[in-house]
Design an enzyme around this catalytic site. Sequence first.
Site, short mmCIF file in Angstrom:
data_model
loop_
_atom_site.label_atom_id
_atom_site.label_comp_id
_atom_site.label_asym_id
_atom_site.label_seq_id
_atom_site.Cartn_x
_atom_site.Cartn_y
_atom_site.Cartn_z
CG HIS A 1 6.41 -0.97 10.36
ND1 HIS A 1 6.27 -1.38 11.66
CD2 HIS A 1 6.17 0.37 10.36
CE1 HIS A 1 5.96 -0.33 12.42
NE2 HIS A 1 5.90 0.74 11.66
CG ASP B 1 -0.28 -0.04 2.54
OD1 ASP B 1 0.86 -0.57 2.63
OD2 ASP B 1 -0.85 0.46 3.53
C1 BDR Z 1 2.26 -0.78 8.62
O1 BDR Z 1 1.28 0.21 8.34
C2 BDR Z 1 1.68 1.02 7.27
O2 BDR Z 1 1.52 2.38 7.61
C3 BDR Z 1 3.12 0.71 6.99
O3 BDR Z 1 3.40 0.81 5.61
C4 BDR Z 1 3.27 -0.70 7.49
O4 BDR Z 1 2.94 -1.64 6.49
C5 BDR Z 1 2.84 -0.55 10.00
O5 BDR Z 1 1.85 -0.65 10.97
CA CA Z 2 2.68 -0.95 4.17
#
Ligand code: BDR
Ligand code: CA
Length: 311
Positions: free
Chosen positions: A243, A9
């Site tokens: 992440h 995303d």
């Molecule tokens: C996740 O949420 C999104 O904002 C980041 O891309 C990551 O995949 C972290 O909680």
């Molecule tokens: Ca993400």
Amino acid sequence: MKPIILDVDTGVDDSLAIAYAAHSPELRLLGLTTCFGNVSVEEATRNSLYVLEQLGREDVPVHAGAGKPFFRHNFKGYAKHVHGEDGLGGALGDAMPKGKAAPLGASRFMVEQARQLPGELTIIAVGPLTNLALAVMMDPDFASLVGRVVIMGGAVTVPGNVTGQAEANILSDPEAAEFVFRSGLPITMVGLDVTMKTLLPRSRLREWRDKDTKLSRFLADAADFYIDFYERANPGIGGCALHDPLAVGVVIDPTFCRTEEMHVQVDTEGLLSTGRTIADRRAKPAHPPNAKVCLEVDADRFLAHFMSRVV
Ligand code: BDR
Ligand code: CA
């Protein structure tokens, strides 16, 4: 080379994950699939195409996917305060990608690749789990054909990051996430338990600025914005969480994280805890494990590896 699909995303950390995957010779990037989440699916698709062009990887197709959750059609949770109005921390500017999304939709692409590569395909899902849930619905054999699914999402031993209980990717589509955890897919969960310990300090952006390539400047600009958010939200944290790159990392080298097998469910109805991933950690759990959950990370070794690859 492990054949992978990266479901994104795109988002700043998604962009870093795309760069890391594209630059890793252990992985064969079959395609990106896109989902709403940090931004709309149209923006995620645009950003994914743009990042691939910055990487010189126009050969990698981008398949657009879900624009809204399974059931919750009034979704209003884009994370532009985290990733910027363009989703790339302002680093997109007025630019637009030259390329277009491939004709095949995201879930259909997953299903077709799983059929072509039975037992071999790894799907790394770093956004809401809607595309994956739709693929499971589309093909009754999908769950048994996929070799491995690595999910960036959830939190078992630490708080959430959108609410006290829930992590962003799971909370964006809790029903899809619950469906995926029940599906029989071979899941590794890379949640906040490990990703909040895997930080990119601002000082390391100097290396990208010094490289002074179009790609390194672009990623440094995007990451600067993302670090600003992290430091506002978590004073003293000392960087932004990597992440989505960590989900790619555990596919390249599983020894970056220690995992435990658990049965994980997603709360879809909680008064205060919708979107929470709940693991049964009793000695004798009520159900057999459905996921390998990452609980510890060798963050220094991972960061060194990530930095050696990404730009
Ligand atoms: C996740 O949420 C999104 O904002 C980041 O891309 C990551 O995949 C972290 O909680
Ligand atoms: Ca993400």
